[in-house]
Design an enzyme around this catalytic site. Structure first.
Site, PDB file in Angstrom:
ATOM      1  N   CYS A  49       0.820  -1.210   0.000  1.00  0.00           N
ATOM      2  CA  CYS A  49       0.000   0.000   0.000  1.00  0.00           C
ATOM      3  C   CYS A  49       0.863   1.273   0.000  1.00  0.00           C
ATOM      4  O   CYS A  49       1.700   1.464   0.888  1.00  0.00           O
ATOM      5  CB  CYS A  49      -0.887  -0.028   1.247  1.00  0.00           C
ATOM      6  N   TYR A 192      -5.435   5.548  -9.137  1.00  0.00           N
ATOM      7  CA  TYR A 192      -6.595   4.736  -8.717  1.00  0.00           C
ATOM      8  C   TYR A 192      -7.837   5.130  -9.512  1.00  0.00           C
ATOM      9  O   TYR A 192      -8.662   4.290  -9.858  1.00  0.00           O
ATOM     10  CB  TYR A 192      -6.864   4.901  -7.213  1.00  0.00           C
TER      11      TYR A 192
HETATM   12  N1  LIG Z   1      -6.741   7.723   3.405  1.00  0.00           N
HETATM   13  C1  LIG Z   1      -6.093   6.540   3.715  1.00  0.00           C
HETATM   14  C2  LIG Z   1      -6.211   5.558   2.573  1.00  0.00           C
HETATM   15  C3  LIG Z   1      -5.626   4.241   2.918  1.00  0.00           C
HETATM   16  C4  LIG Z   1      -6.043   3.165   1.916  1.00  0.00           C
HETATM   17  O1  LIG Z   1      -6.891   3.392   1.033  1.00  0.00           O
HETATM   18  N2  LIG Z   1      -5.474   1.963   2.051  1.00  0.00           N
HETATM   19  C5  LIG Z   1      -5.856   0.864   1.182  1.00  0.00           C
HETATM   20  C6  LIG Z   1      -4.645   0.088   0.698  1.00  0.00           C
HETATM   21  S1  LIG Z   1      -3.663   0.918  -0.468  1.00  0.00           S
HETATM   22  C7  LIG Z   1      -6.662  -0.134   1.978  1.00  0.00           C
HETATM   23  O2  LIG Z   1      -6.287  -0.501   3.063  1.00  0.00           O
HETATM   24  N3  LIG Z   1      -7.785  -0.585   1.423  1.00  0.00           N
HETATM   25  C8  LIG Z   1      -8.606  -1.563   2.040  1.00  0.00           C
HETATM   26  C9  LIG Z   1      -9.956  -1.608   1.395  1.00  0.00           C
HETATM   27  O3  LIG Z   1     -10.203  -0.834   0.468  1.00  0.00           O
HETATM   28  O4  LIG Z   1     -10.743  -2.424   1.840  1.00  0.00           O
HETATM   29  C10 LIG Z   1      -4.669   6.873   4.066  1.00  0.00           C
HETATM   30  O5  LIG Z   1      -3.996   7.553   3.271  1.00  0.00           O
HETATM   31  O6  LIG Z   1      -4.209   6.490   5.116  1.00  0.00           O
END
Ligand SMILES: N[C@@H](CCC(=O)N[C@@H](CS)C(=O)NCC(=O)O)C(=O)O
Length: 325
Positions: A49, A192
């Protein structure tokens, strides 16, 4: 509320990221609810990530490795509960199962979802990484990487081995904020928006903005070593986490193929330059990165085939020293 990024879709077919929900702050003020202390906090990440990786980058370059521990989950999403079909970040059962990933040393959780459920009994959002965990109060302090990196930059300076390094210096803050805004919109989140678009129009709009922003970066970096001048700042780390994934993943998986990173001489050398900063290399686990993206989005890549190239060596020499140290 969306339970995974793949559900965050508007009617027009465009991807809309929802905001993070745990927004407490660690403070150098020892009287605060979450005071900066060595050994108290733990960072849960996925090496895959980009948002989590920028937190790990700050942890390393500020010299906080001894003060703040971290654990990475497995790269490929799995079932987070036996009783429903939600797919998300899971821990390996043992540390030998998946090199780089470890089982949860604090709570014995099997998934990131379990941590959110431990922290809040009525949480209904996404179960994202990074998660900054307080071992003492057994809760999530913050799950928004853009805030976590600022805490690591400024609040742990009594403990940090590299306390003098300030990646958000007062005299550059306006410029950094301005760059962060368009870099986030068009590049960090832009890739994305290209990859998760479900209609041609939103994809093309995102791709156009992405390439305008990359061309802009190329132009800026033809005149100076870093994106906000000749000093490394938070804006560089934020840009880097997307660039390092670009040719290996986004060009193929997210259809960002108008131009490859390695066709931009300044951006490409800049990415190598940042990669070679002490502490940065270990934040990049390309194996996890590739396996995650190509393996966790069946609607984009139904058979989970991982392209075998291009395997770029970011530790090879670069030309950025031409702008001075
Ligand atoms: N706004 C968050 C975004 C974090 C994020 O989107 N992480 C993704 C991985 S790249 C995630 O964990 N996604 C899990 C999901 O969509 O269920 C940050 O920057 O901390």
């Amino acid at each position: 509320m969306a339970r995974s990024a793949l559900d965050e879709m508007s009617d027009s077919g465009a991807f809309n990221r929802s905001p993070s929900t745990f927004r407490n702050f660690i403070s150098r003020d020892q009287a605060s609810q979450f005071p900066a202390e060595s050994g108290r906090y733990h960072l849960y990440i996925s090496y895959a990530c980009p948002w989590a990786s920028r937190c790990l980058a700050f942890l390393n370059i500020k010299g906080l490795e001894k003060a703040i521990s971290f654990t990475s989950v497995k790269p490929i999403w799995g079932r987070t509960k036996e009783t429903d079909d939600h797919m998300g970040w899971v821990f390996p059962v043992s540390s030998t199962e998946e090199p780089g990933a470890e089982s949860d040393p604090l709570n014995g959780a099997r998934s990131i979802r379990e941590l959110y459920e431990l922290a809040s009994s009525n949480y209904s959002g996404k179960y994202t990484v990074p998660v900054l965990w307080d071992k003492k109060l057994k809760t999530i302090v913050n799950n928004e990487s853009s805030e976590i990196i600022h805490m690591l930059n400024s609040e742990f300076n009594d403990i940090a081995e590299n306390a003098a390094l300030d990646l958000y210096p007062a005299h550059l803050q306006n410029q950094i904020d301005e760059v962060n805004e368009w870099v986030y919109e068009a590049i960090n989140n832009g890739v994305y928006r290209c990859g998760f678009a479900k209609k041609q129009g939103p994809y093309e709009e995102a791709a156009m903005k992405l390439y305008q922003a990359l061309d802009n970066c190329e132009e800026i970096l033809s005149k100076q070593r870093y994106i906000c001048g000749n000093t490394l700042t938070v804006a560089d780390i934020r840009l880097f986490v997307t660039l390092i994934r670009f040719d290996e993943v986004y060009a193929v998986h997210f259809k960002c193929n108008k131009k490859l990173l390695r066709e931009y001489p300044n951006l490409f050398n800049y990415t190598k330059d940042i990669f070679q900063i002490p502490g940065m290399r270990s934040t990049v686990n390309m194996e996890h990165i590739k396996r995650h993206y190509y393996g966790s989005h069946p609607s984009i890549n139904p058979f989970g085939i991982i392209p075998f190239g291009p395997n770029i060596d970011y530790s090879s020499p670069h030309d950025r020293e031409r702008f001075g140290p």
